[in-house]
Scaffold this motif. Sequence first.
Motif, PDB file in Angstrom:
ATOM      1  N   ALA A  64       0.811  -1.211   0.000  1.00  0.00           N
ATOM      2  CA  ALA A  64       0.000   0.000   0.000  1.00  0.00           C
ATOM      3  C   ALA A  64       0.851   1.270   0.000  1.00  0.00           C
ATOM      4  N   LEU A  65       1.561   1.534   1.078  1.00  0.00           N
ATOM      5  CA  LEU A  65       2.362   2.749   1.129  1.00  0.00           C
ATOM      6  C   LEU A  65       3.530   2.701   0.155  1.00  0.00           C
ATOM      7  N   LEU A  66       4.154   1.541   0.060  1.00  0.00           N
ATOM      8  CA  LEU A  66       5.252   1.321  -0.882  1.00  0.00           C
ATOM      9  C   LEU A  66       4.983   0.029  -1.635  1.00  0.00           C
ATOM     10  N   PRO A  67       5.204   0.012  -2.938  1.00  0.00           N
ATOM     11  CA  PRO A  67       4.993  -1.228  -3.693  1.00  0.00           C
ATOM     12  C   PRO A  67       5.897  -2.342  -3.183  1.00  0.00           C
ATOM     13  N   ASN A  68       5.338  -3.531  -3.082  1.00  0.00           N
ATOM     14  CA  ASN A  68       6.067  -4.734  -2.668  1.00  0.00           C
ATOM     15  C   ASN A  68       6.568  -4.697  -1.231  1.00  0.00           C
ATOM     16  N   PHE A  69       5.933  -3.879  -0.382  1.00  0.00           N
ATOM     17  CA  PHE A  69       6.274  -3.845   1.034  1.00  0.00           C
ATOM     18  C   PHE A  69       5.061  -4.256   1.852  1.00  0.00           C
ATOM     19  N   THR A  70       5.341  -4.817   3.015  1.00  0.00           N
ATOM     20  CA  THR A  70       4.303  -5.215   3.956  1.00  0.00           C
ATOM     21  C   THR A  70       4.597  -4.585   5.307  1.00  0.00           C
ATOM     22  N   SER A  71       3.579  -4.447   6.133  1.00  0.00           N
ATOM     23  CA  SER A  71       3.797  -3.898   7.470  1.00  0.00           C
ATOM     24  C   SER A  71       2.894  -4.604   8.470  1.00  0.00           C
ATOM     25  N   LEU A  72       3.384  -4.673   9.694  1.00  0.00           N
ATOM     26  CA  LEU A  72       2.653  -5.230  10.832  1.00  0.00           C
ATOM     27  C   LEU A  72       2.639  -4.175  11.925  1.00  0.00           C
ATOM     28  N   SER A  73       1.553  -4.116  12.690  1.00  0.00           N
ATOM     29  CA  SER A  73       1.453  -3.143  13.770  1.00  0.00           C
ATOM     30  C   SER A  73       0.685  -3.751  14.937  1.00  0.00           C
ATOM     31  N   ALA A  74       1.273  -3.665  16.139  1.00  0.00           N
ATOM     32  CA  ALA A  74       0.643  -4.172  17.361  1.00  0.00           C
ATOM     33  C   ALA A  74       0.377  -2.997  18.296  1.00  0.00           C
ATOM     34  N   PRO A  75      -0.843  -2.900  18.829  1.00  0.00           N
ATOM     35  CA  PRO A  75      -1.221  -1.742  19.647  1.00  0.00           C
ATOM     36  C   PRO A  75      -0.624  -1.776  21.051  1.00  0.00           C
ATOM     37  N   ILE A  76      -0.424  -0.573  21.582  1.00  0.00           N
ATOM     38  CA  ILE A  76      -0.008  -0.382  22.972  1.00  0.00           C
ATOM     39  C   ILE A  76      -1.133   0.381  23.664  1.00  0.00           C
ATOM     40  N   PHE A  77      -1.581  -0.141  24.808  1.00  0.00           N
ATOM     41  CA  PHE A  77      -2.714   0.431  25.535  1.00  0.00           C
ATOM     42  C   PHE A  77      -2.261   1.021  26.864  1.00  0.00           C
ATOM     43  N   ASP A  78      -3.029   1.992  27.362  1.00  0.00           N
ATOM     44  CA  ASP A  78      -2.756   2.561  28.677  1.00  0.00           C
ATOM     45  C   ASP A  78      -3.616   1.882  29.740  1.00  0.00           C
ATOM     46  N   GLN A  79      -3.561   2.393  30.964  1.00  0.00           N
ATOM     47  CA  GLN A  79      -4.286   1.778  32.083  1.00  0.00           C
ATOM     48  C   GLN A  79      -5.795   1.796  31.893  1.00  0.00           C
ATOM     49  N   ALA A  80      -6.301   2.703  31.068  1.00  0.00           N
ATOM     50  CA  ALA A  80      -7.743   2.774  30.809  1.00  0.00           C
ATOM     51  C   ALA A  80      -8.150   1.897  29.621  1.00  0.00           C
TER      52      ALA A  80
END
Length: 124
Positions: A64-80
């Motif tokens: 999507a952002l760059l041709p032939n690239f992939t990305s993974l993303s894992a969320p970080i949450f706060d105490q709430a």
Amino acid sequence: MRSALGRNFLAHLPRSLTGGMLDQELKEERSRETRVDDAPTTKAEVEEMMDTIRRDGISRCRDALLPNFTSLSAPIFDQAGLMIAAITMMGPIGILDDDLKGPTATALIAHARALSATAGWQPN
């Protein structure tokens, strides 16, 4: 919707914050000549994508952002339980293992959860 990080925020932030941008991106996605294979084009597809992200604890976006690239993303949450950040990695398709059940994704999720715990987050 064209980045793993953006998809993560979409899945975890309140719709009151993301609704306008989502409507605009859906409109743009439907009018694009070049398509991202896994980019949703309807609200039902978006809901399904968000459910999957919340269930798996990670998002992925390919080519999507760059041709032939992939990305993974894992969320970080706060105490709430609010998403405040994410760990995101990007690399060439075929080089970066982007299997959502693979070792790279598993490690990314574990590190994001550890950071979340330092922010006071406790899983349900």
